[in-house]
Design a protein around this motif. Sequence first.
Motif: not given
Length: 261
Positions: A142, A145-146, A149-150, A179, A182-183, A185-186, A189-190
């Motif tokens: 996480l 990802k957060l 990447e994001m 966001r 969006e977060v 959802k991410a 997904e993880e």
Amino acid sequence: MEREKGVIIEEINMYEDMPNHQVQELWMRLLYGDTPAGWSIAGTKQNILAMKQEDFVNYHRKHYKEVIKEVKKIFGSMKRGHKGKKIKVREAQSRPKALINFKKTDQTHFVLGVRTYDLFDKRNAALSVLAGVLGGGMSSRLFVKLREEMGVGYYVRAGNDAYTDHGFFQISVGVDNKRIEEVLKAILEECQKLKTAGVGEEELKKVKEFLIGNMKLSLESTDDIANFYGGQELLKRELKNAEDKAKEIRKVTAKEIQTLA
């Protein structure tokens, strides 16, 4: 006593102005409601203002016990009382729930979590490793990802908290207000990836050693060691050293992680 009331109320005000702390208060209230596990440690401003000297005297008589010789020497003349019973946590939930507090801030701080197991459950070691995979350190899934990447926030954490009769697993994040969807959802997904694809042996080994290393680093001072062993004796009536704990972590398998996920 009145002066100290003012100090405590200002402390409560301070924490109410810290969203990353306040969201934890809301999380516990959502899970456990009007029970001790769901109450704020500091209490409410109304209760603080209403407290009287008699309340403190009665509480002291009811809960404080002489447990060692040195304490007995000093407080030997105190009257003995009866130990109060802990109010059992009520676990009652049939669907997802949310508790939201609106305040004008530059970030949204949220906790996403589930109920887990109490302090005595053997699955806690696996849950700690699962937390390490998702949000334990700068190389966790996480965090990468957060943040990397994001670029949506500064902190992301995952952890399992176990108490004598309840427990919960949580992911906590502070992100850009715009966001939030969006977060969420991410993150989901993880979590789904961990459930369907599991975790590889190399990643699993790295997470285990990270957790073991952090544990040993946290035991460098005498106070930390006292808390480490004292907590075990008080709550579980058994003592395990750092190597015993490390063995439990190293025994966790990828299959256990996937099953829990």
